[in-house]
Design an enzyme around this catalytic site. Sequence first.
Site, short mmCIF file in Angstrom:
data_model
loop_
_atom_site.label_atom_id
_atom_site.label_comp_id
_atom_site.label_asym_id
_atom_site.label_seq_id
_atom_site.Cartn_x
_atom_site.Cartn_y
_atom_site.Cartn_z
N HIS A 116 -9.23 2.79 41.84
CA HIS A 116 -8.23 3.05 42.86
C HIS A 116 -6.82 2.74 42.40
CE1 HIS A 116 -5.72 2.01 46.36
NE2 HIS A 116 -6.20 3.16 46.78
N CYS A 117 -6.60 1.59 41.83
CA CYS A 117 -5.24 1.12 41.60
C CYS A 117 -4.51 1.78 40.44
CB CYS A 117 -5.24 -0.40 41.40
SG CYS A 117 -5.80 -1.30 42.85
N ILE A 118 -5.08 1.71 39.26
CA ILE A 118 -4.36 2.18 38.07
C ILE A 118 -4.01 3.66 38.17
CG2 ILE A 118 -4.52 2.55 35.57
CD1 ILE A 118 -4.25 -0.35 36.13
N VAL A 144 -3.70 5.48 40.89
CA VAL A 144 -3.03 5.86 42.13
C VAL A 144 -1.66 5.21 42.28
CG1 VAL A 144 -3.21 5.75 44.66
CG2 VAL A 144 -5.22 6.31 43.31
N ASP A 145 -1.53 3.94 41.89
CA ASP A 145 -0.27 3.24 42.11
C ASP A 145 0.95 3.92 41.47
OD1 ASP A 145 -1.44 1.41 43.75
OD2 ASP A 145 -1.34 -0.27 42.35
#
Length: 180
Positions: free
Chosen positions: A130-132, A134-135
């Site tokens: 999710h993070c890498i 999407v951020d």
Amino acid sequence: MRPDSGATLGPGFQSGLQCGLQSERINPGDKTHRVNSIIKVTSGSTPAAAEFVHTLYGTIIDAGTHKASSIKVAEAAKVIENTHRDMNIALINELAIIFHRLGLDTEEVLQAAGTKWNFLPFRPALLGGHCISVDPYYLTQKAQEIGYHPEVILAGRKINDGMGPYISERLIKEMIRKNL
């Protein structure tokens, strides 16, 4: 924590709509940097909420905490941590493509470069989760909302988003070459 839970929230912390934040900072599979050994960035919607979260996590996280001045600062830190990682991996992914076309062993080149004290030890990788992945898009959207077009971040995302097809194509070519 629910206002009606009966728990003591500490001096100055009034029940109501207050919230605290502790950003997730963990790399799945990393055996060295575990939850307890990573400094936590904390914050809150009010100074009292920020202090409560900061104090709470300070009692359970061995590495300690860093209290950000606001939730926006804490969230921005999280977004740039992930964008920073994404951009470094994008650079290594692009270098891996170039080295492959030059007939060079990427790992061997990275090991040689790694002998310099300040070389960052990133490796080619598929980025998911999710993070890498999407951020950086959250950051670029906010930048575009204020009239700035972040070219480097978007270029890095384009490289990393293309690594799945690139690796699949290389795998298929290698399988054909070996009659598999």
